[in-house]
Design a protein around this motif. Structure first.
Motif, PDB file in Angstrom:
ATOM      1  N   LYS A   1      32.185 -23.125  18.545  1.00 35.10           N
ATOM      2  CA  LYS A   1      32.635 -23.617  17.244  1.00 35.10           C
ATOM      3  C   LYS A   1      33.753 -24.648  17.361  1.00 35.10           C
ATOM      4  N   ASN A   2      34.631 -24.514  18.349  1.00 35.88           N
ATOM      5  CA  ASN A   2      35.733 -25.476  18.495  1.00 35.88           C
ATOM      6  C   ASN A   2      35.212 -26.879  18.776  1.00 35.88           C
ATOM      7  N   ASN A   3      34.149 -26.962  19.569  1.00 33.94           N
ATOM      8  CA  ASN A   3      33.554 -28.248  19.883  1.00 33.94           C
ATOM      9  C   ASN A   3      33.052 -28.940  18.612  1.00 33.94           C
ATOM     10  N   ARG A   4      32.316 -28.196  17.807  1.00 28.77           N
ATOM     11  CA  ARG A   4      31.796 -28.737  16.552  1.00 28.77           C
ATOM     12  C   ARG A   4      32.934 -29.113  15.593  1.00 28.77           C
ATOM     13  N   LYS A   5      33.943 -28.255  15.515  1.00 28.04           N
ATOM     14  CA  LYS A   5      35.069 -28.504  14.619  1.00 28.04           C
ATOM     15  C   LYS A   5      35.795 -29.793  14.983  1.00 28.04           C
TER      16      LYS A   5
ATOM     17  N   ASP B   1      34.844 -37.224  10.245  1.00 31.09           N
ATOM     18  CA  ASP B   1      35.212 -37.299   8.821  1.00 31.09           C
ATOM     19  C   ASP B   1      36.345 -38.303   8.611  1.00 31.09           C
ATOM     20  N   GLU B   2      37.310 -38.270   9.509  1.00 32.88           N
ATOM     21  CA  GLU B   2      38.426 -39.215   9.425  1.00 32.88           C
ATOM     22  C   GLU B   2      37.923 -40.653   9.599  1.00 32.88           C
ATOM     23  N   TYR B   3      37.020 -40.842  10.532  1.00 29.42           N
ATOM     24  CA  TYR B   3      36.443 -42.159  10.800  1.00 29.42           C
ATOM     25  C   TYR B   3      35.664 -42.680   9.593  1.00 29.42           C
TER      26      TYR B   3
ATOM     27  N   ALA C   1      26.572 -38.728   9.586  1.00 24.97           N
ATOM     28  CA  ALA C   1      27.923 -38.170   9.421  1.00 24.97           C
ATOM     29  C   ALA C   1      28.170 -37.766   7.973  1.00 24.97           C
ATOM     30  N   MET C   2      27.666 -38.580   7.041  1.00 31.44           N
ATOM     31  CA  MET C   2      27.828 -38.287   5.621  1.00 31.44           C
ATOM     32  C   MET C   2      27.115 -36.991   5.237  1.00 31.44           C
ATOM     33  N   CYS C   3      26.035 -36.673   5.956  1.00 31.75           N
ATOM     34  CA  CYS C   3      25.274 -35.446   5.704  1.00 31.75           C
ATOM     35  C   CYS C   3      25.885 -34.237   6.413  1.00 31.75           C
ATOM     36  N   GLY C   4      26.972 -34.458   7.159  1.00 33.71           N
ATOM     37  CA  GLY C   4      27.620 -33.362   7.857  1.00 33.71           C
ATOM     38  C   GLY C   4      26.992 -33.023   9.185  1.00 33.71           C
ATOM     39  N   ILE C   5      26.209 -33.961   9.734  1.00 33.49           N
ATOM     40  CA  ILE C   5      25.599 -33.764  11.049  1.00 33.49           C
ATOM     41  C   ILE C   5      26.536 -34.330  12.111  1.00 33.49           C
TER      42      ILE C   5
END
Length: 387
Positions: free
Chosen positions: A346-350, A357-359, A293-297
């Protein structure tokens, strides 16, 4: 062992042979003392004497022990009578042995601070009690996720012996402060050296290749892996890498190696080194998802089993309701999410990225560098007045 030399102070590390057995020999320098190798004959004689006295006390006071373990009409003595003797025969004598050893070491070395990473192990607690008896500041730096509910104290132990507790994030601070036995500790949110932006892998995106999904194995997760592979096979255009847990036997995943789109990796390669071309990261409750998650995956936490769902809630504070985009609780939801990724919606990924990110920001005070964490710890240790 990695942190101590970087604190800029003289140090000594005490550990047991069992704990040291998993360490590289390169880390065992002259400052590392394996306690088992230094226990004197006198201490062993005291241990045997304590063992005899404690066992005698147990058998002589069975009636009283049984009476005191009958709590609100529940006979806990009857539940645990076959193992209760172990407290008197092993736990108490071993605690006394470690206490005496560390008390002697502290009197000889006179350190200003004692720092540990585990709360409830016999050796660690005996060391902290000995430090308190010698008026030495006691500190603990969390080496792993603490958990997010008070129920986790039966696993981690109470923070009752510490002057300072250095934690990953606000959620850990609130948990410790909510426990009456731990409320006297000074809790400092410093983040963790395990997860900093400087170590984040740069992920390369290639829209022309197959979707690459990495699965970090835990335990008892073959049902989850089966469902993951079925979904990928049905959708098509997906490659899966299964990374076995470094401390588990990965041969149970060998049966998937015959599939052209599946790669099973059993070598002890740090999973962080494998994420540069990962599009989705999935697991049940491996803490490696934090790094992903930190890597943006985008991360998917597969909670098909109620036990796993409960672990996610207790360890990471996640639930299927408030974290519905990243906590996947059935095969239908899994298929839908992965298919939408494959279709590049894209909506799914967003939605997933916003939620994760919030978590992560709630779980960890994410620092830029390891040195930022070390600086905050040193500021507390060097302060004359405990913050």
């Amino acid at each position: 062992i990695n942190l101590a030399p970087r604190l800029g102070k003289e140090y000594a590390i005490f550990t047991t042979s069992n704990a040291a057995s998993n360490l590289s020999s390169k880390l065992l320098n002259k400052n590392v003392y394996i306690v088992d190798e230094y226990l004197s004959d006198d201490l062993w004689r005291e241990f045997e004497n304590t063992q005899k006295k404690a066992s005698f006390f147990f058998h002589e006071n069975l009636d009283s022990i049984e009476k005191n373990l009958n709590i609100r009409g529940i006979n806990f003595y009857e539940m645990y009578q076959n193992v209760l003797i172990n407290i008197w025969k092993y736990v108490i004598p071993q605690s006394e042995l470690y206490y005496q050893f560390m008390d002697n070491a502290f009197k000889e070395m006179r350190p200003k601070h004692v720092i540990g990473v585990r709360v409830r192990r016999l050796f660690e607690r005996a060391s902290f009690v000995a430090a308190k008896a010698n008026n030495i500041d006691t500190n603990i730096i969390l080496h792993d996720v603490l958990g997010c509910t008070v129920d986790d104290y039966y696993q981690t132990g109470h923070f009752d012996l510490f002057d300072n507790v250095f934690v990953w994030g606000e959620i850990h601070k609130k948990m410790i402060q909510s426990d009456i036995l731990s409320s006297k500790s000074n809790v400092h949110v410093v983040g963790t050296m395990n997860f900093t932006r400087q170590h984040a892998t740069k992920v390369s995106m290639d829209i022309n290749k197959n979707l690459h999904l990495m699965y970090a194995a835990t335990r008892n997760d073959l049902r989850v892996v089966d469902q993951l592979i079925r979904a990928a096979k049905k959708i098509g255009g997906i490659s899966i890498t299964i990374k076995s847990h470094p401390n588990k036997d990965g041969t149970i995943y060998d049966k998937y190696s015959s599939l052209a789109f599946v790669t099973v990796i059993k070598k002890k390669i740090p999973i962080q080194e494998m994420m540069s071309k990962v599009d989705i990261f999935a697991t049940t409750y491996s803490s490696s998802h934090i790094y992903a998650a930190m890597c943006g995956i985008p991360i998917l936490l597969l909670a098909f089993d109620p036990v796993v769902e409960n672990n996610l809630k207790k360890i990471f504070g996640l639930s299927r309701h408030k974290d519905k985009d990243i906590v996947i609780t059935d095969k239908k939801q899994l298929f839908q999410v992965v298919r939408e990724f494959q279709m590049n919606k894209k909506n799914n990924r967003k939605n997933i990225m916003t939620q994760q990110d919030e978590y992560i920001n709630n779980l960890i005070y994410l620092r830029d560098r390891e040195e930022d964490v070390i600086t905050d710890i040193l500021n507390v240790l060097n302060s004359k007045k405990i913050a």
